[in-house]
Design a protein around this motif. Structure first.
Motif, PDB file in Angstrom:
ATOM      1  N   UNK A 111       0.826  -1.210   0.000  1.00  0.00           N
ATOM      2  CA  UNK A 111       0.000   0.000   0.000  1.00  0.00           C
ATOM      3  C   UNK A 111       0.860   1.261   0.000  1.00  0.00           C
ATOM      4  N   UNK A 112       1.922   1.250   0.786  1.00  0.00           N
ATOM      5  CA  UNK A 112       2.817   2.412   0.818  1.00  0.00           C
ATOM      6  C   UNK A 112       3.478   2.596  -0.536  1.00  0.00           C
ATOM      7  N   UNK A 113       3.953   1.514  -1.120  1.00  0.00           N
ATOM      8  CA  UNK A 113       4.659   1.598  -2.405  1.00  0.00           C
ATOM      9  C   UNK A 113       3.735   2.001  -3.539  1.00  0.00           C
ATOM     10  N   UNK A 114       2.540   1.429  -3.580  1.00  0.00           N
ATOM     11  CA  UNK A 114       1.668   1.609  -4.739  1.00  0.00           C
ATOM     12  C   UNK A 114       0.705   2.779  -4.620  1.00  0.00           C
ATOM     13  N   UNK A 115       0.396   3.198  -3.389  1.00  0.00           N
ATOM     14  CA  UNK A 115      -0.579   4.262  -3.200  1.00  0.00           C
ATOM     15  C   UNK A 115       0.021   5.492  -2.526  1.00  0.00           C
ATOM     16  N   UNK A 116       0.670   5.291  -1.390  1.00  0.00           N
ATOM     17  CA  UNK A 116       1.146   6.440  -0.620  1.00  0.00           C
ATOM     18  C   UNK A 116       2.315   7.132  -1.312  1.00  0.00           C
ATOM     19  N   UNK A 139      -1.528  11.903   9.673  1.00  0.00           N
ATOM     20  CA  UNK A 139      -0.314  11.087   9.589  1.00  0.00           C
ATOM     21  C   UNK A 139       0.142  10.920   8.145  1.00  0.00           C
ATOM     22  N   UNK A 140      -0.807  10.738   7.240  1.00  0.00           N
ATOM     23  CA  UNK A 140      -0.423  10.617   5.828  1.00  0.00           C
ATOM     24  C   UNK A 140       0.030  11.955   5.286  1.00  0.00           C
ATOM     25  N   UNK A 141      -0.657  13.026   5.644  1.00  0.00           N
ATOM     26  CA  UNK A 141      -0.268  14.358   5.169  1.00  0.00           C
ATOM     27  C   UNK A 141       1.144  14.704   5.629  1.00  0.00           C
ATOM     28  N   UNK A 142       1.453  14.441   6.888  1.00  0.00           N
ATOM     29  CA  UNK A 142       2.789  14.763   7.403  1.00  0.00           C
ATOM     30  C   UNK A 142       3.868  13.956   6.705  1.00  0.00           C
ATOM     31  N   UNK A 151       6.597   5.841   7.290  1.00  0.00           N
ATOM     32  CA  UNK A 151       5.436   5.639   6.422  1.00  0.00           C
ATOM     33  C   UNK A 151       4.188   5.328   7.234  1.00  0.00           C
ATOM     34  N   UNK A 152       3.027   5.749   6.770  1.00  0.00           N
ATOM     35  CA  UNK A 152       1.785   5.445   7.495  1.00  0.00           C
ATOM     36  C   UNK A 152       1.528   3.948   7.540  1.00  0.00           C
TER      37      UNK A 152
END
Length: 249
Positions: A111-116, A139-142, A151-152
């Protein structure tokens, strides 16, 4: 040697006993689920040697078509989970939490690699101050604007997607969610990410039924691992749906 659960017919070597104590102490020593998951995932990877891991990854690639689409770290986590699971299957009654949490951590990595990561690239130069202070998106915005290097985690990503799906006012006012829509617009099958019966439902299952239970002191069984494996890597598993939903065509 150590007697397992007071049964003299079931002995553990000192190394295995030390690993059990380490996993128990890890789960009992922190309250934040994401921290526990990270620490358990590292414990999981430490259970196998590099040579054992190399063979486990090769076996995983042979058994499961398309696994090489996933990141190297995801493959290592999944292969190690399977390796540990095979050994646990020969020791009735042992806790399967480490193997289960490895599966869940692999989902988070993807999820972090493909979306965030693509979302963070889309957010470069944007003013995300309001989002950074938002209880649902902070948390994602920061992370996207470099105020956090961590990473979130799985639950945070799921919560952000829920907000994007259900809150019309946030979609209209949040720079982060507008950037998310622009990011997803490049992926034809991305609506699945925000569908209540799509990613939102499956991520809730992974988080609440498996990740959260694995990081606390409940003992999980082989049936839990098998069900989580099918949810993540089955024919219509979460990983394959995530790959499809984040592909540019």
């Amino acid at each position: 040697m150590t007697v397992f659960r007071q049964d003299w017919n079931r002995l553990l070597c000192n190394g295995c006993y030390g690993r059990l104590l380490s996993l128990h102490d890890t789960r009992a020593g922190a309250t934040d689920d994401s921290e526990l998951a990270d620490r358990l995932a590292e414990e999981l990877l430490a259970l196998v040697s590099e040579e054992e891991l190399r063979k486990a990854v090769q076996l995983l690639r042979t058994r499961i078509s398309g696994i090489d689409q996933l990141t190297e770290r995801s493959q290592r986590l999944l292969a190690t989970s399977e390796f540990v699971a095979r050994h646990l299957a020969n020791a009735t009654g042992l806790d399967w939490s480490a193997a289960v949490v490895g599966m869940c951590k692999a989902v988070e990595v993807e999820l972090v690699e493909r979306l965030v990561a693509p979302l963070a690239a889309e957010c470069r130069g944007l003013d995300l101050d309001d989002d950074a202070h938002d209880k649902d998106l902070g948390r994602i915005a920061r992370f996207c604007i470099g105020r956090s290097r961590t990473p979130p985690e799985l639950g945070t990503i799921r919560h952000c997607l829920q907000t994007a799906s259900y809150s019309r006012s946030r979609r209209d006012t949040s720079n982060l969610l507008r950037a998310l829509r622009r990011t997803m617009s490049r992926w034809p099958d991305s609506p699945w990410l925000l569908q209540p019966d799509g990613a939102l439902a499956v991520l809730e299952q992974v988080t609440t039924q498996y990740r959260n239970r694995a990081v606390h002191t409940d003992e999980l069984q082989q049936a839990d691992f098998d069900a989580c494996f099918d949810l993540v890597l089955g024919d219509r598993g979460l990983m394959w749906e995530l790959v499809r939903a984040t592909e540019t065509r």
